[in-house]
Design a protein around this motif. Structure first.
Motif, short mmCIF file in Angstrom:
data_model
loop_
_atom_site.label_atom_id
_atom_site.label_comp_id
_atom_site.label_asym_id
_atom_site.label_seq_id
_atom_site.Cartn_x
_atom_site.Cartn_y
_atom_site.Cartn_z
N TYR A 35 -4.18 17.07 -16.21
CA TYR A 35 -4.37 18.50 -16.41
C TYR A 35 -5.67 18.91 -15.73
CZ TYR A 35 -0.72 17.86 -19.87
OH TYR A 35 0.47 17.55 -20.49
N ASP A 36 -5.54 19.72 -14.69
CA ASP A 36 -6.70 20.07 -13.87
C ASP A 36 -7.51 21.17 -14.53
OD1 ASP A 36 -8.51 20.25 -11.75
OD2 ASP A 36 -6.92 19.99 -10.25
N ALA A 37 -8.83 20.99 -14.51
CA ALA A 37 -9.74 22.01 -15.05
C ALA A 37 -10.28 22.92 -13.97
CB ALA A 37 -10.91 21.33 -15.77
N TYR A 38 -10.09 22.55 -12.71
CA TYR A 38 -10.73 23.25 -11.59
C TYR A 38 -9.75 24.24 -10.99
CZ TYR A 38 -13.48 23.70 -7.24
OH TYR A 38 -14.22 24.17 -6.18
N MET A 39 -9.97 25.53 -11.30
CA MET A 39 -8.98 26.54 -10.94
C MET A 39 -8.95 26.84 -9.44
SD MET A 39 -7.22 27.10 -13.52
CE MET A 39 -6.33 28.58 -13.05
N VAL A 40 -9.93 26.42 -8.69
CA VAL A 40 -9.85 26.57 -7.23
C VAL A 40 -8.65 25.80 -6.69
CG1 VAL A 40 -11.00 25.96 -5.05
CG2 VAL A 40 -12.31 27.05 -6.90
N ASN A 41 -8.32 24.68 -7.35
CA ASN A 41 -7.20 23.84 -6.93
C ASN A 41 -5.96 24.01 -7.80
OD1 ASN A 41 -8.69 22.73 -4.84
ND2 ASN A 41 -9.34 20.94 -6.01
N ALA A 42 -5.91 25.04 -8.61
CA ALA A 42 -4.83 25.17 -9.61
C ALA A 42 -3.45 25.05 -8.99
CB ALA A 42 -4.97 26.50 -10.35
N THR A 43 -3.13 25.89 -8.04
CA THR A 43 -1.79 25.88 -7.45
C THR A 43 -1.52 24.58 -6.71
OG1 THR A 43 -1.85 28.29 -7.22
CG2 THR A 43 -0.22 27.11 -5.92
N ALA A 44 -2.51 24.11 -5.94
CA ALA A 44 -2.34 22.87 -5.18
C ALA A 44 -2.11 21.68 -6.11
CB ALA A 44 -3.56 22.63 -4.30
N SER A 45 -2.84 21.63 -7.23
CA SER A 45 -2.67 20.52 -8.18
C SER A 45 -1.28 20.55 -8.82
CB SER A 45 -3.74 20.59 -9.27
OG SER A 45 -5.01 20.27 -8.74
#
Length: 326
Positions: free
Chosen positions: A199-209
Motif C-alpha cells: 500500500y503506497d503512501a506516496y501520492m506522487v506515484n499513486a496511479t503508477a503504483s
C-alpha cells in the motif's frame, strides 16, 4: 515462483486510511469522536483501517491508550472491514513481541512493525533481517506488516530484504514510503505468489503504483479528501476515465506540500471545514497552523469541491452527518 499458502487472510485492495486520533480540548482521547471518524472512513469507501499509526499520534499515546484506541476501532468496525495497528515501540525484540501479541488480542487482522525500531540507523540489513526473523518466531501465528515510518527514522526495506522474509508466510501488509516507483515494482515482483499487499503512501506515484500491482493506497491525504483516494483506487485502470485519472493525479502532486504542513493539525482543520466535528488539538509538536496555512487549506478544499463536482463524486461528509450515529 509457485503459489505459497498462508494461514493469514489477505487484506483487501483499495484505500486503507492512516487514522487520526480525535482529542478533546482537555487533551484526552475522544473515543466517541473516534467512533464517528471510523464511520466517516467507512462511508467514504475505505477497504480497511490502519489504527494506532503515526497519524494517530501513536508515540504520544500511553500503552493503555494504544490498546484502547485500537480496540475501539476494531469493536466499532464490527467486521465491516479489517483493521491493522502498530505493535512495536522499541526495546529488546522479546519485549516488542509481547506487545505485538497484546495488540493482536484486540482483534486486528495484522500487527504492523515499525522498520526503524528493529535495527538502528547504522546497522545493516543483515541485522534487520535477523531481528525481524526473531520477532516472527516469537509471535506465533500473528500476521504482520511493515511500515517504513519516518519516526524515529525512515528505514527502507528493499526487495532483497522482503525476499528474505516473505517465505515465513507471515508478512501480509507493507506501507511503502520508498518514493521510488522502480523499487515499488521490484517489491511487488518479489511478493508474487504470497498473501501480501503493498500500500503506497506516496501520492506522487499513486496511479503508477496501482497500475504496477500495488494493493492500494495508505496515505495522509485520505484524512482530508478520502473520497478522491477511493475514486483513484477504483478508477485508475478504467479506460473510459483516463483523462480524469490524469487530472486527479496532477492534483495529488500539486497539493503535496500543503497536506504535509503542520500535519496532522491541518488534516483536522480540513475535516472541521468540511463539516466533521473534530478538535484540532494534537499532542505532537508539528508547528503552528498559521493564518497563511489556513488560507491555503481553504483554497485546497475549494479545489477538492471543484474536482468532486467534475468527477461526479458526492461528499461523504454530508452523507455521514445526515446519518444516525451507529
Amino acid at each position: 515462483m509457485s503459489s505459497v499458502t498462508s494461514s493469514a487472510a489477505s487484506l483487501p485492495q483499495g484505500f486503507i486510511p492512516v487514522m487520526l486520533t480525535p482529542f478533546l480540548e482537555t487533551g484526552e482521547v475522544d473515543y466517541e469522536g473516534l467512533k464517528a471518524l471510523t464511520d466517516l472512513y467507512l462511508e467514504a469507501g475505505a477497504a480497511g483501517l490502519f489504527a494506532n499509526c503515526l497519524s494517530s499520534e501513536m508515540y504520544e499515546l500511553s500503552v493503555e491508550e494504544r490498546l484502547k484506541v485500537t480496540r475501539t476501532v476494531v469493536e466499532h468496525t464490527a467486521g465491516r472491514v479489517p483493521v491493522v495497528a502498530t505493535g512495536t515501540f522499541g526495546g529488546p525484540i522479546p519485549e516488542q513481541a509481547q506487545f505485538v501479541k497484546r495488540i493482536y488480542e484486540t482483534g486486528v487482522q495484522a500487527v504492523i512493525v515499525i522498520t526503524g525500531l528493529l535495527a538502528g540507523e547504522d546497522e545493516s540489513d543483515e541485522v534487520f533481517i535477523q531481528r525481524a526473523k526473531e520477532l516472527i518466531s516469537l509471535t506465533s501465528e500473528v500476521p504482520l506488516g511493515f511500515y517504513e515510518c519516518p519516526v524515529p527514522y525512515k528505514r527502507l526495506i528493499g526487495s532483497e530484504v522482503l525476499a528474505e522474509l516473505l517465505p515465513s508466510n507471515r508478512i501480509i501488509y507493507h506501507k511503502d514510503t520508498c518514493l521510488d516507483i522502480e523499487e515499488v515494482i521490484r517489491r511487488i515482483k518479489v511478493a508474487e505468489g504470497y498473501r501480501f499487499g503493498l500500500y503506497d503512501a506516496y501520492m506522487v506515484n499513486a496511479t503508477a503504483s496501482l497500475k504496477a500491482g500495488a494493493a492500494g493506497l495508505s496515505c495522509i491525504q485520505g484524512n482530508i479528501y478520502p473520497e478522491l483516494i477511493v475514486w483513484i483506487c477504483n478508477n485508475y485502470n478504467n479506460a473510459e476515465r483516463q483523462e480524469d485519472v490524469k487530472t486527479l493525479q496532477a492534483f495529488f502532486v500539486e497539493s503535496m506540500d500543503i497536506v504535509h504542513s503542520a500535519y496532522p493539525i491541518i488534516a483536522k482543520y480540513c475535516l472541521q471545514k468540511r463539516g466533521f466535528p473534530i478538535s484540532t488539538y494534537t499532542r505532537r509538536d508539528v508547528g503552528e497552523l498559521t493564518a497563511d496555512l489556513q488560507e491555503r487549506a481553504d483554497q485546497l478544499l475549494d479545489e477538492v469541491d471543484r474536482i468532486q463536482a467534475t468527477l461526479g463524486i458526492s461528499s461523504v461528509f454530508k452523507k455521514t452527518l445526515e446519518a444516525p450515529l451507529k
